[in-house]
Each structure stands twice: as structure tokens, then as C-alpha cells.
Design a protein around this motif. Structure first.
Motif, PDB file in Angstrom:
ATOM      1  N   LEU A 215       3.803   6.568  -3.859  1.00 52.13           N
ATOM      2  CA  LEU A 215       3.014   6.009  -4.964  1.00 52.13           C
ATOM      3  C   LEU A 215       3.483   6.586  -6.294  1.00 52.13           C
ATOM      4  CD1 LEU A 215      -0.606   6.112  -3.492  1.00 52.13           C
ATOM      5  CD2 LEU A 215       0.757   4.061  -3.909  1.00 52.13           C
ATOM      6  N   ALA A 216       3.758   7.883  -6.315  1.00 55.67           N
ATOM      7  CA  ALA A 216       4.133   8.540  -7.573  1.00 55.67           C
ATOM      8  C   ALA A 216       5.436   7.973  -8.125  1.00 55.67           C
ATOM      9  CB  ALA A 216       4.245  10.055  -7.370  1.00 55.67           C
ATOM     10  N   GLY A 217       6.331   7.569  -7.245  1.00 50.96           N
ATOM     11  CA  GLY A 217       7.624   7.044  -7.685  1.00 50.96           C
ATOM     12  C   GLY A 217       7.702   5.535  -7.635  1.00 50.96           C
ATOM     13  N   PHE A 218       6.594   4.885  -7.282  1.00 52.89           N
ATOM     14  CA  PHE A 218       6.522   3.422  -7.215  1.00 52.89           C
ATOM     15  C   PHE A 218       7.607   2.868  -6.285  1.00 52.89           C
ATOM     16  CE2 PHE A 218       6.822  -0.899  -9.314  1.00 52.89           C
ATOM     17  CZ  PHE A 218       5.535  -1.295  -9.007  1.00 52.89           C
TER      18      PHE A 218
ATOM     19  N   ARG B   5       6.991   5.269   1.237  1.00 53.06           N
ATOM     20  CA  ARG B   5       5.679   5.896   0.992  1.00 53.06           C
ATOM     21  C   ARG B   5       5.842   6.795  -0.228  1.00 53.06           C
ATOM     22  NH1 ARG B   5       1.093   7.578   4.326  1.00 53.06           N
ATOM     23  NH2 ARG B   5       2.115   7.139   6.299  1.00 53.06           N
TER      24      ARG B   5
ATOM     25  N   GLY C  35       0.752  -1.240   0.000  1.00 56.88           N
ATOM     26  CA  GLY C  35       0.000   0.000   0.000  1.00 56.88           C
ATOM     27  C   GLY C  35       0.783   1.290   0.000  1.00 56.88           C
ATOM     28  N   PHE C  36       2.084   1.266   0.267  1.00 57.28           N
ATOM     29  CA  PHE C  36       2.820   2.535   0.344  1.00 57.28           C
ATOM     30  C   PHE C  36       3.421   2.930  -1.005  1.00 57.28           C
ATOM     31  CE2 PHE C  36       3.662   3.989   4.906  1.00 57.28           C
ATOM     32  CZ  PHE C  36       2.430   3.547   5.322  1.00 57.28           C
ATOM     33  N   HIS C  37       3.920   1.960  -1.749  1.00 55.13           N
ATOM     34  CA  HIS C  37       4.430   2.275  -3.101  1.00 55.13           C
ATOM     35  C   HIS C  37       3.516   1.681  -4.159  1.00 55.13           C
ATOM     36  CE1 HIS C  37       5.913  -1.786  -2.359  1.00 55.13           C
ATOM     37  NE2 HIS C  37       5.929  -1.931  -3.649  1.00 55.13           N
ATOM     38  N   ALA C  38       2.662   0.750  -3.750  1.00 53.78           N
ATOM     39  CA  ALA C  38       1.708   0.053  -4.628  1.00 53.78           C
ATOM     40  C   ALA C  38       0.894  -0.848  -3.721  1.00 53.78           C
ATOM     41  CB  ALA C  38       2.447  -0.774  -5.672  1.00 53.78           C
TER      42      ALA C  38
ATOM     43  N   ARG D  63      10.618   3.602  -6.086  1.00 54.98           N
ATOM     44  CA  ARG D  63      11.912   3.425  -6.747  1.00 54.98           C
ATOM     45  C   ARG D  63      12.876   4.578  -6.532  1.00 54.98           C
ATOM     46  NH1 ARG D  63      10.145   0.670 -12.494  1.00 54.98           N
ATOM     47  NH2 ARG D  63       9.956  -1.445 -11.676  1.00 54.98           N
ATOM     48  N   ARG D  64      12.454   5.576  -5.791  1.00 54.29           N
ATOM     49  CA  ARG D  64      13.330   6.716  -5.524  1.00 54.29           C
ATOM     50  C   ARG D  64      13.812   6.630  -4.079  1.00 54.29           C
ATOM     51  NH1 ARG D  64       9.160  11.175  -8.093  1.00 54.29           N
ATOM     52  NH2 ARG D  64       7.988  10.679  -6.192  1.00 54.29           N
ATOM     53  N   TYR D  65      15.093   6.745  -3.882  1.00 54.97           N
ATOM     54  CA  TYR D  65      15.624   6.735  -2.522  1.00 54.97           C
ATOM     55  C   TYR D  65      15.004   7.877  -1.738  1.00 54.97           C
ATOM     56  CZ  TYR D  65      18.718   7.505   1.386  1.00 54.97           C
ATOM     57  OH  TYR D  65      19.205   7.705   2.650  1.00 54.97           O
ATOM     58  N   ILE D  66      14.596   7.602  -0.513  1.00 55.26           N
ATOM     59  CA  ILE D  66      14.099   8.646   0.383  1.00 55.26           C
ATOM     60  C   ILE D  66      14.900   8.569   1.679  1.00 55.26           C
ATOM     61  CG2 ILE D  66      12.107   9.577   1.620  1.00 55.26           C
ATOM     62  CD1 ILE D  66      10.283   8.404  -0.450  1.00 55.26           C
ATOM     63  N   ALA D  67      15.382   9.729   2.097  1.00 57.23           N
ATOM     64  CA  ALA D  67      16.244   9.780   3.279  1.00 57.23           C
ATOM     65  C   ALA D  67      15.420   9.772   4.562  1.00 57.23           C
ATOM     66  CB  ALA D  67      17.141  11.020   3.201  1.00 57.23           C
ATOM     67  N   TYR D  68      14.795   8.640   4.842  1.00 59.19           N
ATOM     68  CA  TYR D  68      14.015   8.477   6.068  1.00 59.19           C
ATOM     69  C   TYR D  68      14.914   8.511   7.298  1.00 59.19           C
ATOM     70  CZ  TYR D  68       9.501   6.488   4.359  1.00 59.19           C
ATOM     71  OH  TYR D  68       8.262   6.272   3.824  1.00 59.19           O
TER      72      TYR D  68
END
Lengths: 252, 252, 252, 252
Positions: A66-69, A64, A34-37, A71-76
Motif C-alpha cells: 500500500l505504501a508504494g502503491f 502487497r 486491495g493489496f496495492h490499492a 510501484r516498487r519491484y518486490i522479489a517475491y
């Protein structure tokens, strides 16, 4: 040998993975959470199908995005990432339970898969969340990854996976996408590699050397009919070669 | 008597409910689950605090509508709604379990609260999801609502709640917001109504008649410091009147 | 001298910035555009207020990340980032126009501000989007940033800003947050620095040396009443010192 | 006669409409604007293609509901809805302008299309937003709808559309989906109806009577290859019958 693939990667009106077809030959279903798909209704119906077919369900947790599926690194921050992973894992496991099965393992998706392989902070966050939820869960990941270290430290079982359509280097790593020959498109070659890896535990690397690959699961693709066809052939070839194709955990 | 309030209604950088203050006097915490409010990190920390204070945790499930805070009716299909409710409930319960507690009940939020009170389709979807997850869970809702009917049919315990700051009609309904006198702002009056409802099970309606109110929980607000102060005074007044203030389920 | 602050940083039910109070003393309003904060209704009302008060409106563009408030780096592809920036900028400008004003400049928010300061790819994407939309727009950013280079190359006006409550190094950079003394909390000191920077174009660095700061705008905060109070005092002090406080572009 | 279809209805990794194929035969492209479908990068590339082919671009505005694809009614307040419509319209128009074209009209999507046809509040909100943005824009909608009334009152041009694959009642309405014969699947019949409607302005209703249909645009589907094929045949048949197929506004 176990065969895993990503499932439930649509969202609402959008479909991506050939879920019903995949469940005919994979033994482990990485269900998007549910967060990326992956929307809840799809998660529920895929879990019901998986339960009916004896396929092991895993939580395909992601960023989290959806727009990037995913696939984009996020600096959590690690605490945020752990909470997001825990949320997704718990949501899918609850849904799976109402469908007559349970989540047996976790496999991070996309950029999180890669970040958790290299970044101790993100790896530790994923491992912390999984262990907090259930230390009986396995983690499906790249051999030698930071996630494997972190999960092992938390007492979790780690299941190494191999990629049938990716060229390997002489040291057992993957030839980076973008380099010539990095991705193997020929179905017969993919199938032959599967039989060799499952039977002998080796692969012929890009430089011709023979490399040991200690995989307990093969990662298959399922986002096109052609990919589904390759997967089906891999399963058939493994069975013809006398290799038992089954989940890496006992299901049901 | 039980005192419930909405908690964890922020999202990331945004805060709304005075979570720590509320956990000092409520006995049931309706924790937002991420669809209309509530991020996983906040859910996790609120569950930990609730566990430490012996406060009962409930799943405040809502429509998927962050922009509308779950206050806009959405014409969900029942199967979609059930899956969304199940997802939220399971996510929170998994988080609660890692924090040393469990979800004990479900209370729909905002427009879903109202729709589930009136629309058998949405009521049935909520009840189906809760019962599929755990028939031991309670449902906290408006007395006489469709959700009460649907939950009862599914074998779930229903807990009726009353509103201390809302005027009642002679037939036991709520005077609609917007009508004069619909909302009671005076803290002393709110407190006095709490003691009467808890002690005698009655309220003086807008027309002066005395109406029976069979509440097992009082709904308090917690999105402003003033609301928190009223809640604190209600709890103190109930205890002074010799009324036991405790969760409607056994916790811990 | 121009005074800029972030506005419209709520989302639906959630509020953060003291928009009405800020519009009484800032001359440039960085209006959040919906991706990390800022809903369309708030954007519309803030633009109307800004128009009424002669405050210049800027597009505070950010990553698509409500949960992270745009503060987490996201590894966007440049084309995706340019499209997201263009979308936000166009949306706000259309809204501003219906409110009787226009977007005059762009200021990236949070993690995008920092990424565009250091990463030529993200800086180029922001500059490309702004220039594609309107080469008459300015870009408000950190002096010496990659965004300043990229925007200049595209023929855009660059407006350097300074931070009144941040300590500077001897080379004119900011002392990193987390180091002792990095943030200046004393309102009188902040105000004195404003007058010195605006009047002499210098600041006393952390090591006591005097550093030149070529700012055309001061960045103020507005997410707490205390921050609003500091901003108000800064404006009053500047005016008392005979410094004209006005937008860096002609408005209306 | 104009031919319109929905385009850009994917989101990130997910694709739905056959955008490039559709742009070969439609004259008006209803481009999704990001709230129910349509990401900024897709919007940008579809606008560029539309500009290159002389296809008129319209804003396919919808509810903020990616999970429901804008097909679920949402009880928006009019001011919220107007702001959401304005935001989407402005975002697309800005993107279109950088691609060498402009938004020429607005067509609400899904549940908003239906709500704006029947509910004066939602119709008024859509019309208010469009008129506030640009009174030169047209509104593409169902003949006799509340939106047509509201838009006319605001001085906007209204363009009535007809549905080639839907059965009509004797009074000129659509036979509700779900009733037998409501949807016409035969491509030859759809094509014949197009030629008759465009040439004579009439359709044979479900009861055999001949009904007047005053359409200025035909709505085509484009979410499957089969639907694309039907659309192509409709265009060819219209041209063979000597009917000029062109946008209902001058483009370029």
C-alpha cells in the motif's frame, strides 16, 4: 476496440480514480483488489456500477505494498506471488458475483506489470494463479511480454494492449519514460493515434516510421479530471470513425 | 459430532497453529483469511491438506487488525464490515476451490465473534455478506447469539458450537473468563465433558446443576502442542464412546 | 568482543525470538522496529529488559513488509528508504529513552542488509538517515560492504560483524547458502570458531586456508531454543578463553 | 490565538490535505504519524516546510487503522495504546529534529480523539505515553475531556481548542453532528465567530444564549480547497481585528 482503465484505486478515506466518470466510457474496468490499492467496500460499489453499465470487470492484481502503491519491484518467491494473485483474484470475483457480474480477465498493476513482462518466474506465477482459478479468464498485458508467453502456455487467452499517450520505437516498443517525447500530452494527438491504431493497426513511431500495433485494448488513465476528459474524447472519436467500442469478452 | 478448530493463524514468517497435527483429528477447519491472521500461501497449503484429509473448510473471518490478531473490538460501519467479510470469504473460497475443496461455512474470529454475538448491526453485516455470497453456506456460532438470529433471517443454516474447556452457567451461558473456574485445564475432565455433551446433550454447570447444551460442533484449540494433545484425546474418547465424528456438512 | 542477535521479531500475537533468554548472553540487541517485525509494546518491554541488563540497543531497521518479514528485496527510491529508516530509528530510540537507555547503533535486516551491502543507492539512503538522526550512532554491517563505505563517508563509526555458523571463502567472503557446507550446524565447531576468531582474528576457510576476519561483533541467532543454547555456549567459551564479552559501545 | 489543522494525512500515492497551502496560515500543524495516515517521506517534507515557516509541529497520533483512517473506535488495551502513541510520537519527533524543528504537542486523531475525551483508560494511556516521552510537551484537546484530566495529572500542559464551524450548546458542548445546524458552512459566519471567540472568549450558542469558550487554539480543516480558503479568511480577519496569531508554544 476495447478501452481499459484502472479503477477503484483509492483506499478507505483516500480516493484516486474517477470511478463513476470512467465507467461511462471504458469497456473494461481494471479493479484494484486491495493489496496495492482498493478496499473491499469500494470494490463492491465499483463492481455494482460496472455491472449496471455493462462494463467488463478485470482483476488489477498487485504486490502487497500500500505504501508504494504497487510501484516498487518486490522479489517475491513464485509460490508466494501466485498465492497473493489468487487471493486477490478470488476476492474480487466473489465480490463481483454478488454485484451481478464476474471477473473476466486479469491485468497486473505497476511493478508487477513490468516484472511479469520481463521475468519468467513472476510471469509464470501470475499465469499459474489465473489458470488455477479459471482457465476461461483472459490476461491483459503488453504484447510480446513474458506474461503473454506464460499465459499462452497455460491455455489462457492473451489480450494485447496499447498505450495511446506513449511514443513507440521503430521496433514497436515503448520509448522509455524520461526520454524526451516519451509521453504525449496533447489530447488531439492522443485521439488521432487512437483512431489510427484502431482503424489501421499502426502508429507513427518516434523516428517517423510506421509501426504495426496489434492491440485489442487501449489503456486509458483516470486519476485526474483531465485524464478522464481525454478518455471521453478518445471514445467519441472512435465511435465517430465507425469503430465499435466494446469489451473484448462478452459481458452479461 | 463435529470438531472445529482455528487453523492457518500464522502470517508469513510467524506460525501459531499446529495445522498439520490439527487436520488429523478435527472435522472442520476454521481457516484464517488474511485480515487478522493467515497469509495466502498458508491458506492455500492448509486448504490442500484439508481437501486431502476430507476436513471441511470454513472461513474464519475477522477484523482487519494484524497487530491485534482480531481480538480488539472495532466499531465498523455495517457496510464496511459486510464488504470486509465478503472479501475474506471469497478469497478463501477461491483458494479452496483451486485446492479441490470449497468453503462450507463461516465462523467469525475473536472480537468479531463476540460483537456478532451481541450487536445486531455487526451480526447483520456478517449474515448479509455470507448470504450474498452463497445461501448454501452455514454459520458456526454461539447458540442464542445475534448472529444466529441474523443468519436464520437470511435463510442460512446455523450450527451451534460448545466449548469443552469452558465452565457453563446454570442458564447455559459461559462463565466469563477471569472468574475462578471459568477455564477447565484438566484434559481428562475436558474429555469427559465432550463425551457427555455429545452423548446426552448436557453439561454440569458451575453451580452443579445439569444444563442442556444443543451443540452440533465442539470448538478445540490448536495453538500449542498441549492443546493439540487434548484435542486428539477428545476425538479418541468420542469414538470409543461410539459417537460418529464427522463434519456437520457433507464434504467432497 | 561483542555478541549481537536479532530480538523483538514477533508481531502482536506472534512470537519468534527468545528475547528474555537472549538478553542473558548477548551484549548488543538488534531490536526490530515495526516494519518487518516488532510491535511497539514488544519494543518497549525488550528495551526495558535490555536497559536492566546493560545490553546495548540497536535499531534493526527493515523494509516495510510484514508479510515477507523483510526478506524480499524491494526497489525503494533512496528518499523513501531514508525516510522509512529514519522513522523506525527514531521510533525505537524514543521508546528506548523512556525505558532508560538509547539506541547506540543501526543494523539493517534481511533483504535490506543484503541490498545495503551491494547497492550504493540503498546503502547511501541508510547512511543518510542514520547520520541525519545522530552522527554518534554506529552501523553494524558486513565488512567491505557498500553500507560500510557510505556510513564511513557520513562520518559514522562502522562495526564489522562475523558469522560464526557460516563457512568463509579464501578471500574472506561467505560461502553462499545452498552450497554444501555453507552453514555450520555443529555447536562445538561454532564455539571453537568463535574463540579462534576472537582470539587470533582468523578463521579456517572452506578450502583449508587461514583467513583474517576483522570482526568487532559476532552475529548469533535466537529464533529457536537450540540457537539460544549455541549462543550461550559461545559466550561461556569466550569468557573461559579470557576474552572480554562486552558491547562495542559504552552503555549506561 | 493559535490556528491548528491536520496535515500530512495522505499515504504514499494518496494525498488528502493541502499541506503547503495550510502552512501559509496555520500556526500549529498536526502532522499524521503513519498509523491512520502519514507516510515517513511526507512527514519529513512537511516537517521541513513547517520548520521553514515557523509553524509549530504536533504529533497527530491515531489508531493503527489505515483502512478506517483512524475513525473507527478500537478497543485497545491501555498498555498497547500507550506503546503505539509513544512509537508514533517518537518517530515524528526524530523526523522533525532532522528537519530543524521538534514536536511541541500531541493531538489525538479521529476515534482516538473522541475515545480519549470520554474513556479514562484510553485518556490515561495517551497521557502516560506523552509524559514518558517528554513532560515538556503540550496536549491539544477538547476542553473538559478525560484526556485533559489525565494529562493534567501527569503534569502536562493542556491546550483547549474550539471549533469554528460547529454549533455550541448552551452548556458549552458541541451540537452533535447530524442535528440540524450542527455544522456551519457559511464562511462569513465562521470568520465572525472566530473574531468573537478570540476577542471576547464567547460564542452564540444554538439556542441564542451567549456561552464562554476558553480556547487557546482554533481547529481548522484542510482537506479541500474550500476549507483552505475559509482558513485563510479566518486568519486574515483575526489579524485585521488586532489579534496576534501565533503558536501556543515558542517555536525555534
Amino acid at each position: 476496440m476495447d478501452l481499459n482503465a484502472d479503477l477503484a484505486e483509492g483506499f478507505g478515506r483516500w480516493h484516486l480514480t474517477e470511478d463513476a466518470a470512467l465507467l461511462d466510457f471504458v469497456t473494461s474496468a481494471n479493479v484494484a483488489c486491495g493489496f496495492h490499492a482498493g478496499d473491499p467496500l469500494t470494490m463492491r460499489s465499483v463492481c455494482a456500477l460496472a455491472a449496471a453499465k455493462g462494463v467488463s470487470v478485470g482483476a488489477q492484481v498487485g504486490y502487497r505494498d500500500l505504501a508504494g502503491f504497487g510501484r516498487r519491484y518486490i522479489a517475491y518467491e513464485p509460490a508466494e506471488l501466485a498465492a497473493d494473485v489468487l487471493y486477490q483474484l478470488a476476492a474480487l470475483d466473489g465480490i463481483a458475483r454478488t454485484a451481478g457480474t464476474r471477473v473476466r480477465y486479469v491485468k497486473p498493476h505497476g511493478a508487477l506489470y513490468h516484472a511479469a513482462a520481463q521475468d519468467p518466474g513472476q510471469a509464470g506465477a501470475v499465469a499459474e494463479a489465473v489458470a488455477a482459478y479459471d482457465t476461461g479468464l483472459a490476461v491483459l498485458t503488453l504484447p510480446g511480454s513474458r506474461l503473454m508467453d506464460a499465459a499462452t502456455q497455460k491455455g489462457l487467452r492473451c489480450v494485447p494492449e496499447a498505450f495511446l499517450d506513449r511514443a513507440y520505437t521503430a521496433t514497436g516498443g515503448l520509448v522509455p519514460r524520461g526520454q524526451p517525447g516519451a509521453v504525449i500530452h496533447d489530447a488531439a494527438e492522443v485521439t488521432a493515434r487512437a483512431v489510427r491504431m484502431a482503424g489501421e493497426g499502426t502508429v507513427v513511431a518516434a523516428d517517423g516510421s510506421v509501426v504495426r500495433v496489434a492491440a485489442e485494448s487501449f489503456c486509458l488513465h483516470g486519476d485526474t479530471p483531465a485524464a478522464v476528459d481525454v478518455g471521453r474524447r478518445v471514445r467519441a472519436a472512435l465511435e465517430e470513425a465507425g469503430i465499435t467500442v466494446e469489451p473484448f469478452v462478452t459481458v452479461g
